[in-house]
Design a protein around this motif. Structure first.
Motif, PDB file in Angstrom:
ATOM      1  N   THR A  32       3.487  -0.766  -4.761  1.00 37.62           N
ATOM      2  CA  THR A  32       2.776  -1.919  -5.303  1.00 37.62           C
ATOM      3  C   THR A  32       2.519  -2.944  -4.213  1.00 37.62           C
ATOM      4  O   THR A  32       3.445  -3.381  -3.533  1.00 37.62           O
ATOM      5  CB  THR A  32       3.563  -2.560  -6.447  1.00 37.62           C
ATOM      6  OG1 THR A  32       3.809  -1.565  -7.460  1.00 37.62           O
ATOM      7  CG2 THR A  32       2.800  -3.721  -7.065  1.00 37.62           C
ATOM      8  N   SER A  33       1.255  -3.320  -4.054  1.00 40.45           N
ATOM      9  CA  SER A  33       0.880  -4.268  -3.013  1.00 40.45           C
ATOM     10  C   SER A  33       1.080  -5.707  -3.482  1.00 40.45           C
ATOM     11  O   SER A  33       1.541  -5.966  -4.599  1.00 40.45           O
ATOM     12  CB  SER A  33      -0.562  -4.030  -2.588  1.00 40.45           C
ATOM     13  OG  SER A  33      -0.849  -4.716  -1.384  1.00 40.45           O
ATOM     14  N   LEU A  39      -0.889   1.372  -4.702  1.00 43.03           N
ATOM     15  CA  LEU A  39      -1.433   2.243  -3.667  1.00 43.03           C
ATOM     16  C   LEU A  39      -0.780   3.609  -3.752  1.00 43.03           C
ATOM     17  O   LEU A  39       0.449   3.713  -3.840  1.00 43.03           O
ATOM     18  CB  LEU A  39      -1.194   1.633  -2.277  1.00 43.03           C
ATOM     19  CG  LEU A  39      -1.772   0.232  -2.049  1.00 43.03           C
ATOM     20  CD1 LEU A  39      -1.368  -0.285  -0.672  1.00 43.03           C
ATOM     21  CD2 LEU A  39      -3.294   0.231  -2.193  1.00 43.03           C
ATOM     22  N   THR A  90      -6.533   4.066   0.712  1.00 38.94           N
ATOM     23  CA  THR A  90      -6.855   2.645   0.705  1.00 38.94           C
ATOM     24  C   THR A  90      -7.376   2.246  -0.677  1.00 38.94           C
ATOM     25  O   THR A  90      -7.864   3.082  -1.447  1.00 38.94           O
ATOM     26  CB  THR A  90      -7.927   2.321   1.755  1.00 38.94           C
ATOM     27  OG1 THR A  90      -9.050   3.187   1.557  1.00 38.94           O
ATOM     28  CG2 THR A  90      -7.384   2.513   3.164  1.00 38.94           C
ATOM     29  N   ARG A  91      -7.266   0.958  -0.975  1.00 42.10           N
ATOM     30  CA  ARG A  91      -7.663   0.494  -2.302  1.00 42.10           C
ATOM     31  C   ARG A  91      -9.117   0.864  -2.606  1.00 42.10           C
ATOM     32  O   ARG A  91      -9.998   0.775  -1.756  1.00 42.10           O
ATOM     33  CB  ARG A  91      -7.438  -1.008  -2.466  1.00 42.10           C
ATOM     34  CG  ARG A  91      -8.107  -1.903  -1.471  1.00 42.10           C
ATOM     35  CD  ARG A  91      -7.881  -3.367  -1.840  1.00 42.10           C
ATOM     36  NE  ARG A  91      -6.474  -3.743  -1.867  1.00 42.10           N
ATOM     37  CZ  ARG A  91      -5.932  -4.628  -2.720  1.00 42.10           C
ATOM     38  NH1 ARG A  91      -6.709  -5.241  -3.600  1.00 42.10           N
ATOM     39  NH2 ARG A  91      -4.649  -4.915  -2.681  1.00 42.10           N
ATOM     40  N   SER A  96      -5.615   5.248  -5.677  1.00 45.50           N
ATOM     41  CA  SER A  96      -5.185   3.863  -5.488  1.00 45.50           C
ATOM     42  C   SER A  96      -6.028   2.935  -6.345  1.00 45.50           C
ATOM     43  O   SER A  96      -7.208   3.184  -6.588  1.00 45.50           O
ATOM     44  CB  SER A  96      -5.307   3.450  -4.019  1.00 45.50           C
ATOM     45  OG  SER A  96      -4.327   4.093  -3.228  1.00 45.50           O
ATOM     46  N   ASN A 106      -7.773  -8.059   1.725  1.00 50.07           N
ATOM     47  CA  ASN A 106      -6.854  -7.343   0.845  1.00 50.07           C
ATOM     48  C   ASN A 106      -6.393  -6.027   1.454  1.00 50.07           C
ATOM     49  O   ASN A 106      -5.203  -5.692   1.410  1.00 50.07           O
ATOM     50  CB  ASN A 106      -7.519  -7.078  -0.510  1.00 50.07           C
ATOM     51  CG  ASN A 106      -7.712  -8.338  -1.317  1.00 50.07           C
ATOM     52  OD1 ASN A 106      -7.053  -9.355  -1.083  1.00 50.07           O
ATOM     53  ND2 ASN A 106      -8.616  -8.293  -2.281  1.00 50.07           N
ATOM     54  N   SER A 107      -7.337  -5.275   2.034  1.00 49.09           N
ATOM     55  CA  SER A 107      -6.978  -3.985   2.634  1.00 49.09           C
ATOM     56  C   SER A 107      -6.050  -4.157   3.828  1.00 49.09           C
ATOM     57  O   SER A 107      -5.142  -3.343   4.040  1.00 49.09           O
ATOM     58  CB  SER A 107      -8.245  -3.237   3.061  1.00 49.09           C
ATOM     59  OG  SER A 107      -8.981  -2.805   1.935  1.00 49.09           O
ATOM     60  N   ASP A 110      -2.592  -4.995   2.579  1.00 53.73           N
ATOM     61  CA  ASP A 110      -1.927  -3.792   2.062  1.00 53.73           C
ATOM     62  C   ASP A 110      -1.094  -3.117   3.145  1.00 53.73           C
ATOM     63  O   ASP A 110       0.011  -2.610   2.881  1.00 53.73           O
ATOM     64  CB  ASP A 110      -2.961  -2.793   1.543  1.00 53.73           C
ATOM     65  CG  ASP A 110      -3.620  -3.229   0.245  1.00 53.73           C
ATOM     66  OD1 ASP A 110      -3.060  -4.108  -0.448  1.00 53.73           O
ATOM     67  OD2 ASP A 110      -4.706  -2.696  -0.067  1.00 53.73           O
ATOM     68  N   VAL A 113       2.231  -4.651   3.542  1.00 54.23           N
ATOM     69  CA  VAL A 113       3.116  -4.283   2.437  1.00 54.23           C
ATOM     70  C   VAL A 113       3.692  -2.878   2.656  1.00 54.23           C
ATOM     71  O   VAL A 113       4.878  -2.632   2.406  1.00 54.23           O
ATOM     72  CB  VAL A 113       2.362  -4.359   1.093  1.00 54.23           C
ATOM     73  CG1 VAL A 113       3.203  -3.778  -0.038  1.00 54.23           C
ATOM     74  CG2 VAL A 113       1.974  -5.801   0.781  1.00 54.23           C
ATOM     75  N   LEU A 114       2.869  -1.954   3.128  1.00 53.45           N
ATOM     76  CA  LEU A 114       3.348  -0.597   3.393  1.00 53.45           C
ATOM     77  C   LEU A 114       4.420  -0.587   4.475  1.00 53.45           C
ATOM     78  O   LEU A 114       5.417   0.153   4.372  1.00 53.45           O
ATOM     79  CB  LEU A 114       2.168   0.292   3.802  1.00 53.45           C
ATOM     80  CG  LEU A 114       1.107   0.554   2.732  1.00 53.45           C
ATOM     81  CD1 LEU A 114      -0.086   1.292   3.332  1.00 53.45           C
ATOM     82  CD2 LEU A 114       1.676   1.342   1.564  1.00 53.45           C
ATOM     83  N   TRP A 117       7.600  -1.840   2.964  1.00 58.21           N
ATOM     84  CA  TRP A 117       8.216  -0.813   2.116  1.00 58.21           C
ATOM     85  C   TRP A 117       8.950   0.219   2.971  1.00 58.21           C
ATOM     86  O   TRP A 117      10.075   0.619   2.655  1.00 58.21           O
ATOM     87  CB  TRP A 117       7.138  -0.126   1.273  1.00 58.21           C
ATOM     88  CG  TRP A 117       7.706   0.866   0.285  1.00 58.21           C
ATOM     89  CD1 TRP A 117       8.097   0.620  -0.997  1.00 58.21           C
ATOM     90  CD2 TRP A 117       7.943   2.254   0.538  1.00 58.21           C
ATOM     91  NE1 TRP A 117       8.570   1.779  -1.562  1.00 58.21           N
ATOM     92  CE2 TRP A 117       8.487   2.799  -0.647  1.00 58.21           C
ATOM     93  CE3 TRP A 117       7.760   3.092   1.630  1.00 58.21           C
ATOM     94  CZ2 TRP A 117       8.849   4.139  -0.761  1.00 58.21           C
ATOM     95  CZ3 TRP A 117       8.122   4.425   1.530  1.00 58.21           C
ATOM     96  CH2 TRP A 117       8.662   4.945   0.340  1.00 58.21           C
TER      97      TRP A 117
END
Length: 516
Positions: A32-33, A39, A90-91, A96, A106-107, A110, A113-114, A117
């Protein structure tokens, strides 16, 4: 204690099996982004424990229209060699969520965020990003924004979105339409920008949209981060042409590597063309900059250039690869059934002029869009019968026969005086290698759309043709053929125009060709 040959053999086999045992593969991950967008990703985890400094880690980003499984074999190979490898969609692509924003904020967020994680769930060491096309562009932009990314392999990526879709103020109609129509879940802004670009409206906003998504805008951040940047582009890629990438490469101050290859957009990398050189070099790049392996890639020449048609691989210390060039000066033709010439001396005769007209395509061109470009990667060039090019709709200039092989390396440049009859005219400039039978093989080309508030006034235009590497054999001529339209580019709405080329001692036109 003695060891029997049988036990030694079994022990060696067990050690080999352990070293090459299959990594763990997690095929479906939902991450989750920052904005709640989910994603879709997969992950390869090495069976071996993480080193003290953490796993060398690579994130693969998909190409436009593709998804997380695109790099399955490359990811598996890296994981078998000790890498932690995450691939994601990608979104807006694959499974995704979200909408395609063309490598927008936004991309790029992301990616952060990855990385978060991965660091929360595994021991992550040095980290790299890689991808073809859209994935290459996102890799470069993400590395500029996030200093945790130590190395990048951007294959068929872009440095300048505006140059890609609007080269020399000419709309790249085929490629732009293909991109927009194949993104089904996209931000409304993308459709609006494409509509504005095609109509020539709101161009300041269009250019701002592109600049925000162009790696060349963030080269200072990449230099500050010390990112090790590898880029690969293809000579017949008429979407992300090599020119802006070579400009970008020249501005990089950290570790860098440039590969220039035959073929069109993404095909050479996807089909492991160039004898696998692109992917093997990318892996060596990561081995050195992420694993710390002393494999010598940091001491090798920075530029690998493969000659078109022959597919001969050459190595150079930096780009540009040569400071040598030849300048030919354009001389008039005397009827539309003749060619003008390109001579070593400037035109110094009586004032003269030639005309060619809009309204029709000619045999001068780049072949079948997408198809011919792809075949070029397999050594199948675009041919043109020079005698069949209509002199009413085009003009040609031929060089002397070459006394020895002319090794063109770089971007030829045309400086030409013209007098357009309308406020908007287009020129498609093609450079050919022409044999004894008048058959031409395309060396390179470029379009330019000229807009003026004073039609009928003489003006000088400058066109940098697309970067190439091509050997013109001894005995052949270089021929430049210029017409007014082609299937790749959007033509002016009014094609009923005349382009006059003046010649005088004060209106000197020339073509400069870089070569070894």
């Amino acid at each position: 204690m003695k060891t029997t040959p049988l036990l030694a053999l079994l022990g060696g086999a067990m050690m080999s099996a352990h070293a090459w045992s299959a990594p763990e593969y997690i095929s479906d991950l939902d991450i989750t982004s920052f904005d709640g967008t989910v994603l879709d990703a997969n992950l390869f985890v090495p069976e071996t424990p993480a080193p003290a400094e953490g796993y060398p880690t690579v994130i693969f980003t998909n190409s436009w229209g593709l998804e997380k499984r695109q790099y399955h074999f490359q990811a598996k190979e890296l994981a078998e060699n000790g890498y932690l490898v995450l691939s994601y969609s990608t979104r807006g692509f694959g499974h995704s969520g979200g909408l395609v924003d063309v490598a927008g904020e936004n991309s790029i967020a992301d990616v952060g965020v990855l990385i978060d994680w991965l660091e929360s769930n595994y021991s992550v060491g040095k980290l790299g990003m890689a991808g073809i096309s859209y994935g290459g562009g996102i890799s470069l932009l993400s590395a500029a924004q996030d200093s945790r990314i130590d190395a990048v392999a951007a294959l068929s990526g872009w440095a300048d979105v505006v140059e890609a879709l609007y080269p020399n103020e000419t709309v790249n109609l085929v490629w732009g339409s293909l991109l927009v129509t194949t993104a089904f879940d996209k931000e409304a802004e993308l459709e609006q920008v494409w509509d504005d670009l095609r109509s020539g409206q709101n161009m300041e906003q269009v250019i701002e949209f592109g600049a925000k998504r162009s790696a060349i805008s963030y080269v200072d951040q990449l230099n500050e981060n010390g990112t090790a940047v590898l880029v690969s582009n293809n000579f017949a890629d008429y979407l992300f042409k090599p020119n802006s990438m070579t400009d970008f490469f020249s501005l990089l101050e950290g570790p860098k590597k440039l590969m220039l290859n035959p073929g069109t957009h993404a095909i050479t990398e996807t089909l492991s063309g160039n004898d696998g050189h692109i992917w093997s070099t990318s892996f060596r790049w990561f081995d050195h900059h992420l694993k710390g392996k002393d494999n010598g890639i940091n001491r090798e020449p920075k530029v690998d250039m493969t000659v078109r048609i022959s597919n001969k691989l050459e190595h150079y210390e930096d780009y540009p690869v040569t400071q040598e060039s030849t300048t030919w000066y354009l001389q008039p033709r005397f009827t539309m059934f003749n060619s003008g010439s390109m001579e070593s001396g400037k035109y110094d005769g009586w004032s003269w002029s030639n005309e060619f007209h809009g309204g029709w395509d000619t045999f001068a061109g780049t072949g079948i869009p997408l198809v011919s470009d792809a075949l070029e990667g397999f050594g199948i060039p675009v041919y043109a019968p020079m005698m069949a090019i209509n002199g009413y709709y085009a003009i040609e200039y031929k060089s002397p026969r070459q006394s020895e092989t002319l090794k063109v390396r770089g971007a030829p440049k045309l400086e030409m005086w013209i007098e357009p009859s309308k406020s908007e005219v287009q020129m498609n400039v093609h450079l050919y290698d022409v044999n004894f039978f008048g058959l031409g093989r395309l060396i390179t080309h470029a379009p330019i759309t000229v807009r003026t508030e004073q039609p009928g006034k003489k003006q000088k235009v400058e066109v940098e043709l697309f970067t190439t590497s091509y050997d013109v054999p001894a005995g052949h001529r270089v021929v430049m053929a210029i017409d007014t339209q082609g299937p790749i580019y959007k033509k002016p709405q009014d094609t009923n125009y005349t382009i006059t080329v003046p010649y005088s001692s004060s209106k000197v036109s020339s073509l400069t060709v870089p070569h070894l």
